[in-house]
Design a protein around this motif. Sequence first.
Motif, mmCIF file in Angstrom:
data_model
loop_
_atom_site.group_PDB
_atom_site.id
_atom_site.type_symbol
_atom_site.label_atom_id
_atom_site.label_comp_id
_atom_site.label_asym_id
_atom_site.label_seq_id
_atom_site.Cartn_x
_atom_site.Cartn_y
_atom_site.Cartn_z
ATOM 1 N N ASP A 31 82.836 36.721 137.355
ATOM 2 C CA ASP A 31 84.244 36.151 137.344
ATOM 3 C C ASP A 31 85.159 37.310 136.761
ATOM 4 O O ASP A 31 86.121 36.849 136.027
ATOM 5 N N GLN A 32 85.214 38.311 137.286
ATOM 6 C CA GLN A 32 86.015 39.364 137.013
ATOM 7 C C GLN A 32 86.862 39.692 138.141
ATOM 8 O O GLN A 32 86.495 39.390 139.362
ATOM 9 N N LEU A 33 88.199 39.944 137.988
ATOM 10 C CA LEU A 33 89.080 40.378 139.096
ATOM 11 C C LEU A 33 89.011 41.782 139.591
ATOM 12 O O LEU A 33 88.802 42.582 138.655
ATOM 13 N N ARG A 34 88.636 41.760 140.853
ATOM 14 C CA ARG A 34 88.158 43.279 141.373
ATOM 15 C C ARG A 34 89.093 43.389 142.757
ATOM 16 O O ARG A 34 89.118 42.629 143.585
ATOM 17 N N GLN A 35 89.071 44.681 143.034
ATOM 18 C CA GLN A 35 89.472 45.236 144.118
ATOM 19 C C GLN A 35 88.544 45.114 145.383
ATOM 20 O O GLN A 35 87.362 45.540 145.176
ATOM 21 N N ILE A 36 89.027 44.840 146.589
ATOM 22 C CA ILE A 36 88.163 44.674 147.648
ATOM 23 C C ILE A 36 87.688 45.843 148.023
ATOM 24 O O ILE A 36 86.480 46.107 148.448
ATOM 25 N N ASP A 62 99.202 37.093 139.687
ATOM 26 C CA ASP A 62 99.299 36.070 138.360
ATOM 27 C C ASP A 62 99.443 34.733 139.048
ATOM 28 O O ASP A 62 98.525 33.831 138.459
ATOM 29 N N GLU A 63 99.984 34.427 140.090
ATOM 30 C CA GLU A 63 99.904 33.050 140.613
ATOM 31 C C GLU A 63 98.718 32.481 141.100
ATOM 32 O O GLU A 63 98.391 31.340 140.888
ATOM 33 N N CYS A 64 98.099 33.517 141.738
ATOM 34 C CA CYS A 64 96.632 33.083 142.186
ATOM 35 C C CYS A 64 95.913 32.790 141.173
ATOM 36 O O CYS A 64 94.900 31.830 140.895
ATOM 37 N N ILE A 65 95.975 33.606 139.849
ATOM 38 C CA ILE A 65 95.075 33.236 138.601
ATOM 39 C C ILE A 65 95.495 31.871 138.185
ATOM 40 O O ILE A 65 94.478 31.204 137.606
ATOM 41 N N ARG A 66 96.807 31.660 138.106
ATOM 42 C CA ARG A 66 97.205 30.463 137.677
ATOM 43 C C ARG A 66 96.276 29.214 138.435
ATOM 44 O O ARG A 66 96.007 28.325 137.714
ATOM 45 N N ARG A 67 96.307 29.301 139.576
ATOM 46 C CA ARG A 67 95.900 28.421 140.494
ATOM 47 C C ARG A 67 94.287 28.277 140.180
ATOM 48 O O ARG A 67 93.669 27.082 140.485
ATOM 49 N N ILE A 68 93.712 29.386 140.017
ATOM 50 C CA ILE A 68 92.105 29.275 139.781
ATOM 51 C C ILE A 68 91.731 28.518 138.209
ATOM 52 O O ILE A 68 91.172 27.812 138.246
ATOM 53 N N LEU A 69 92.837 28.965 137.302
ATOM 54 C CA LEU A 69 92.555 28.455 136.112
ATOM 55 C C LEU A 69 93.024 26.592 135.818
ATOM 56 O O LEU A 69 92.298 25.993 135.269
ATOM 57 N N GLU A 70 93.728 26.260 136.868
ATOM 58 C CA GLU A 70 94.401 24.735 136.472
ATOM 59 C C GLU A 70 93.040 23.968 136.619
ATOM 60 O O GLU A 70 93.144 22.968 135.615
ATOM 61 N N PRO A 71 92.293 24.024 137.656
ATOM 62 C CA PRO A 71 91.043 22.987 137.895
ATOM 63 C C PRO A 71 90.185 23.243 136.901
ATOM 64 O O PRO A 71 89.348 22.279 136.372
ATOM 65 N N ARG A 72 90.049 24.433 136.103
ATOM 66 C CA ARG A 72 89.049 24.644 135.098
ATOM 67 C C ARG A 72 89.477 24.017 133.693
ATOM 68 O O ARG A 72 88.545 23.590 133.078
ATOM 69 N N ILE A 133 87.481 36.202 133.769
ATOM 70 C CA ILE A 133 88.727 35.152 133.809
ATOM 71 C C ILE A 133 88.818 34.175 132.741
ATOM 72 O O ILE A 133 89.628 34.011 132.019
ATOM 73 N N ASN A 134 87.379 33.534 132.386
ATOM 74 C CA ASN A 134 87.344 32.580 131.518
ATOM 75 C C ASN A 134 87.736 33.295 129.985
ATOM 76 O O ASN A 134 88.212 32.712 129.036
ATOM 77 N N HIS A 135 87.062 34.576 129.814
ATOM 78 C CA HIS A 135 87.277 35.502 128.633
ATOM 79 C C HIS A 135 88.881 35.517 128.380
ATOM 80 O O HIS A 135 89.321 35.493 127.171
ATOM 81 N N GLY A 136 89.510 35.915 129.174
ATOM 82 C CA GLY A 136 90.861 36.189 129.023
ATOM 83 C C GLY A 136 91.770 34.980 129.014
ATOM 84 O O GLY A 136 92.832 35.414 128.378
ATOM 85 N N SER A 137 91.254 34.006 129.437
ATOM 86 C CA SER A 137 92.057 32.841 129.225
ATOM 87 C C SER A 137 91.482 32.128 128.307
ATOM 88 O O SER A 137 90.651 32.511 127.353
ATOM 89 N N MET A 138 92.004 30.825 127.860
ATOM 90 C CA MET A 138 91.546 30.053 126.787
ATOM 91 C C MET A 138 90.235 29.382 126.970
ATOM 92 O O MET A 138 89.835 28.398 126.195
#
Length: 449
Positions: A31-36, A62-72, A133-138
Motif C-alpha cells: 500500500d505504498q506509493l512507488r515509481q513504476i 495528490d488528486e489520485c490519492i484523494r480518489r483512492i482515500l474517498e472509498p476507504r 497510504i493508510n498510515h499517512g492518512s487517517m
Amino acid sequence: MFRRIKPIEHREEVDFPIDLRKLGYFINSQDQLRQIEKPSEGFDYHVHRVERVNERRREAVDECIRRILEPRFVEEGLTKQYLPQGSDPATDPCVPILVSNDLDDVEKVLVIIGNTYDDLGVWSVREMEGPGINHGSMISTIRSAKKEKFGFLILNCGQNVYSPEIGRVVTYRTWKAATKASPHLDEVKNRVVGHENVQKHIESVLDEYKGRLVGKDVKKKKKIYFLTYGWGCWGLVKYMNVNFAEWKPSVEALIAAESTHTAADVTSSDLCHFLTTRARAYIVHSDPPGTFIPDRRFVCQTFSTAQIFSETIIPNSWRDVMLPWFKRVEEDPEGCNPVMLVDWESVERLKEGWGGYTGSKKHKDEDNPDKWAFDDDEEDGNGEDYDHEAKLKEGGEAFGQEGLEEMVDLRDAEQADRANRALQENERPITVISDGLKEMGVVSGALRI
C-alpha cells in the motif's frame, strides 16, 4: 537603467492526467506509493527544470490519492457532510467534513482537527510512500480507534479555499497549482461563509454539532476526546477558552501535536486546569517517544516523539503512545497525568542561565533542600534509601514553603496552577538533555509515562 535583452517567455500550462500509471506511479502490495521505473523509490517532485510543471504534476498525483482515500473512508463508516447545512456541493461554496454514521449511538467520540495545509483525512503525504497510504492518512488512526468503540467527527482545516474553476473547496496548494502560478486570493469569492479561516471553521463545526455531542437531546451521554495537530489545536483552544463551560461535562482529554497555541491563549481558569490535568502536547524532539520534556509553552505536559517532521508525529505516535494514554484517561480521569516531584530550587536557578549551572550537590544535613537531588542512589538524612512513595502520600503539604517546594500534585487545581506560574517565570532551555530534566526537578521514574 536596465534594458530587457530577451522577452519573457510565456509558457502554456502543462496538463497531467489524473491516472497514477500514466503519471509513472503505482500502489504496491504494501500500500505504498512507488515509481513504476524505480519500484524501490517513492514520489519524486523534481523531475522538470520548470517549477510550475513540477507543481502541477504533484497536484495530479495528490488528486489520485484523494480518489483512492474517498472509498476507504466510506468503508470505515464515515460520510461526507457539507457545511453550511443545506449546501449543495455541486453548486454552492461549502466545506466537507467526515462524520461517522454511528455518531449519535456511540458513547465515545474522537474529534480530529488537522492542520491548515492538509487535505481532508490526511496526516502526511510523506508517510504514504512508506509505511503506506493508510498510515499517512487517517485510516489507520480511525481503525485502531474503532477497536476502542470511538465514533468520529473529523474537521477540515486545510481545504479552506473555494475555487469556482474546480467547483469545490481545496487547499491553497491545490488551488495555486490548478489555477495559475500567481493567483489572487479573493477573500469574498474564494471563501466559504463561516469557514474563512481555521478558527471560524472550528467554531462553525463545533457549534453545528454541539447539540449532538453535549446537548440535552443527546441519546447517550458522550465522552469527547480531541486529537489535534498544529493550527487546528490553536483554533480549538481559542474556541474552548470562550465556550468551555458548555463542553466541560463531556470533554475527557486533549492531545496536541506540535501545536501553535501558547499559555497566552488561555485565560479561562477551568480550561487551564483541564489542560494541566487532562491534556498532553507532543512535539518534534529527538528523545524516545513519550519522554517528558520540560516545556512551558502549552500549559499542559509536553512529551517527545522521536520525529523530525511535525506531520509524522500522529501517524507514528498514535497507536503506541497517544491511544494508550486516552485509555488511561478513561480508566482514571483524575490521575491520568502523574504526580511529579519538583526541585523548585533548581527551577529558580534557571534564571541564572543553563550554561553555567552544573547541578545540585547533596548534603547530609536534612534541612538542606539539596537533599532532594534526583540521583538513583538518593538517601535520606539517616543514610537510608529515601522513600518517594511515602512522601507522595503526605499530600504535598510543603507546597508554598520557602526554599524547596517538594511536590506538585497535578490533580490538584491550585497546586497545578502555582506550578505552571512558577515555571513560566523562568527561561526555557534551548536544548534539553537528561541532566536538564533532572535540574527541572523531574524525578527519573517519571520521564517515560
